[in-house]
Design a protein around this motif. Structure first.
Motif, mmCIF file in Angstrom:
data_model
loop_
_atom_site.group_PDB
_atom_site.id
_atom_site.type_symbol
_atom_site.label_atom_id
_atom_site.label_comp_id
_atom_site.label_asym_id
_atom_site.label_seq_id
_atom_site.Cartn_x
_atom_site.Cartn_y
_atom_site.Cartn_z
ATOM 1 N N GLY A 139 9.080 -5.755 29.428
ATOM 2 C CA GLY A 139 7.660 -5.506 29.700
ATOM 3 C C GLY A 139 7.078 -4.451 28.778
ATOM 4 O O GLY A 139 5.990 -4.622 28.222
ATOM 5 N N ALA A 140 7.805 -3.351 28.603
ATOM 6 C CA ALA A 140 7.330 -2.277 27.725
ATOM 7 C C ALA A 140 7.195 -2.762 26.285
ATOM 8 O O ALA A 140 6.210 -2.460 25.604
ATOM 9 C CB ALA A 140 8.274 -1.079 27.800
ATOM 10 N N ALA A 141 8.184 -3.540 25.829
ATOM 11 C CA ALA A 141 8.131 -4.064 24.463
ATOM 12 C C ALA A 141 6.869 -4.904 24.256
ATOM 13 O O ALA A 141 6.163 -4.754 23.258
ATOM 14 C CB ALA A 141 9.380 -4.902 24.181
ATOM 15 N N THR A 142 6.579 -5.756 25.214
ATOM 16 C CA THR A 142 5.413 -6.634 25.103
ATOM 17 C C THR A 142 4.108 -5.849 25.185
ATOM 18 O O THR A 142 3.211 -6.028 24.355
ATOM 19 C CB THR A 142 5.450 -7.708 26.201
ATOM 20 N N LEU A 143 3.994 -4.970 26.179
ATOM 21 C CA LEU A 143 2.754 -4.205 26.341
ATOM 22 C C LEU A 143 2.453 -3.341 25.125
ATOM 23 O O LEU A 143 1.315 -3.317 24.637
ATOM 24 C CB LEU A 143 2.824 -3.318 27.583
ATOM 25 N N HIS B 102 -0.631 -4.123 22.634
ATOM 26 C CA HIS B 102 -1.660 -3.084 22.599
ATOM 27 C C HIS B 102 -1.864 -2.583 21.159
ATOM 28 O O HIS B 102 -2.994 -2.496 20.676
ATOM 29 C CB HIS B 102 -1.230 -1.940 23.523
ATOM 30 N N GLY B 103 -0.767 -2.271 20.489
ATOM 31 C CA GLY B 103 -0.860 -1.815 19.109
ATOM 32 C C GLY B 103 -1.425 -2.881 18.186
ATOM 33 O O GLY B 103 -2.249 -2.591 17.313
ATOM 34 N N GLY B 104 -1.003 -4.114 18.400
ATOM 35 C CA GLY B 104 -1.521 -5.216 17.588
ATOM 36 C C GLY B 104 -3.018 -5.397 17.750
ATOM 37 O O GLY B 104 -3.734 -5.645 16.772
ATOM 38 N N LEU B 105 -3.512 -5.250 18.974
ATOM 39 C CA LEU B 105 -4.956 -5.347 19.196
ATOM 40 C C LEU B 105 -5.701 -4.249 18.454
ATOM 41 O O LEU B 105 -6.757 -4.483 17.867
ATOM 42 C CB LEU B 105 -5.284 -5.276 20.693
ATOM 43 N N PHE B 106 -5.164 -3.025 18.487
ATOM 44 C CA PHE B 106 -5.794 -1.921 17.752
ATOM 45 C C PHE B 106 -5.849 -2.212 16.256
ATOM 46 O O PHE B 106 -6.873 -1.992 15.608
ATOM 47 C CB PHE B 106 -5.019 -0.618 17.963
ATOM 48 N N VAL B 107 -4.750 -2.703 15.713
ATOM 49 C CA VAL B 107 -4.687 -2.970 14.279
ATOM 50 C C VAL B 107 -5.631 -4.112 13.893
ATOM 51 O O VAL B 107 -6.414 -3.987 12.944
ATOM 52 C CB VAL B 107 -3.236 -3.278 13.830
ATOM 53 N N ALA C 115 -10.530 4.320 12.050
ATOM 54 C CA ALA C 115 -9.378 4.623 11.203
ATOM 55 C C ALA C 115 -8.206 5.161 12.027
ATOM 56 O O ALA C 115 -7.054 4.835 11.757
ATOM 57 C CB ALA C 115 -9.761 5.621 10.121
ATOM 58 N N TRP C 116 -8.515 5.987 13.044
ATOM 59 C CA TRP C 116 -7.445 6.505 13.906
ATOM 60 C C TRP C 116 -6.709 5.361 14.591
ATOM 61 O O TRP C 116 -5.485 5.356 14.669
ATOM 62 C CB TRP C 116 -8.007 7.449 14.977
ATOM 63 N N TYR C 117 -7.431 4.405 15.110
ATOM 64 C CA TYR C 117 -6.817 3.289 15.820
ATOM 65 C C TYR C 117 -6.098 2.331 14.860
ATOM 66 O O TYR C 117 -5.050 1.798 15.188
ATOM 67 C CB TYR C 117 -7.854 2.536 16.655
ATOM 68 N N LEU C 118 -6.662 2.157 13.666
ATOM 69 C CA LEU C 118 -6.059 1.253 12.687
ATOM 70 C C LEU C 118 -4.797 1.837 12.055
ATOM 71 O O LEU C 118 -3.781 1.152 11.943
ATOM 72 C CB LEU C 118 -7.075 0.916 11.590
ATOM 73 N N THR D 18 2.774 -0.250 18.176
ATOM 74 C CA THR D 18 3.544 -1.403 17.712
ATOM 75 C C THR D 18 4.996 -1.022 17.435
ATOM 76 O O THR D 18 5.926 -1.716 17.869
ATOM 77 C CB THR D 18 2.896 -2.023 16.456
ATOM 78 N N VAL D 19 5.204 0.081 16.749
ATOM 79 C CA VAL D 19 6.562 0.535 16.461
ATOM 80 C C VAL D 19 7.292 0.869 17.765
ATOM 81 O O VAL D 19 8.479 0.545 17.928
ATOM 82 C CB VAL D 19 6.548 1.744 15.492
ATOM 83 N N GLY D 20 6.598 1.485 18.710
ATOM 84 C CA GLY D 20 7.200 1.771 20.014
ATOM 85 C C GLY D 20 7.617 0.489 20.723
ATOM 86 O O GLY D 20 8.698 0.416 21.313
ATOM 87 N N GLY D 21 6.761 -0.520 20.670
ATOM 88 C CA GLY D 21 7.086 -1.803 21.287
ATOM 89 C C GLY D 21 8.281 -2.470 20.634
ATOM 90 O O GLY D 21 9.162 -3.010 21.311
#
Length: 165
Positions: free
Chosen positions: A72-76, A80-85, A107-110, A118-121
């Motif tokens: 679950g954590a990997a997916t979330l 989440h990171g992918g949406l920001f990017v 820029a902060w979010y990108l 993303t790296v955390g996931g």
């Protein structure tokens, strides 16, 4: 953790990296938002415990819980990171516009928040996969990991579609 600090109304570091409306809610101590910040902090601590738990062999019940939460954590985090990017790339390319007070945050979010999540996931995904690989009941654990991942994806898509997340 910033979530707990921001829940006290101290918004150090948030002004330039987080939406101004969220900073204002934290600074004003809006009760429901303080509750969200505290819950977020607790979830981060829980995630840390899951990450630590994935480094050691456990009993079957704990293993199932660790793999469920790890999936679950990997997916979330990856979602989440992918949406920001993706959103950041679209804004930078001019395909999507944002309100002027949010333009400086793109820029902060990108470049920071999106890749960080993303790296955390991906780290959770790798840790969970390695944990499963070290156990005899791999088939059952993979099912728990997939269930956690699917549940997290459904939750995340639903919250994104409703405008909550």
């Amino acid at each position: 953790m910033p979530s707990f600090v921001w829940a006290t109304g101290i918004t150090v570091g948030a002004q330039s990296t987080v939406s101004p409306s969220l900073v204002e809610l934290g600074r004003d101590g809006v009760p429901w938002f303080v509750a969200v910040l505290v819950a977020t902090g607790v979830l981060k601590l829980f995630g840390a415990l899951i990450g630590i738990g994935l480094t050691r062999p456990r009993g079957s019940r704990i293993s199932r819980l660790l793999v469920l939460c790890g999936g679950g954590a990997a997916t979330l985090l990856t979602w989440h990171g992918g949406l920001f990017v993706v959103h950041g790339v679209l804004v930078e390319a001019g395909a999507v516009s944002v309100e002027p007070d949010l333009a400086g945050l793109t820029a902060w979010y990108l470049y920071l928040w999106g890749p960080w999540f993303t790296v955390g996931g991906l780290a959770f995904a790798a840790s969970t996969a390695l944990y499963v690989r070290r156990h005899d009941d791999r088939g059952r654990l993979r099912l728990y990991g997939a269930s956690g991942a699917l549940g997290a994806l459904v939750l995340s898509v639903a919250s994104t579609a409703t405008g909550i997340g």
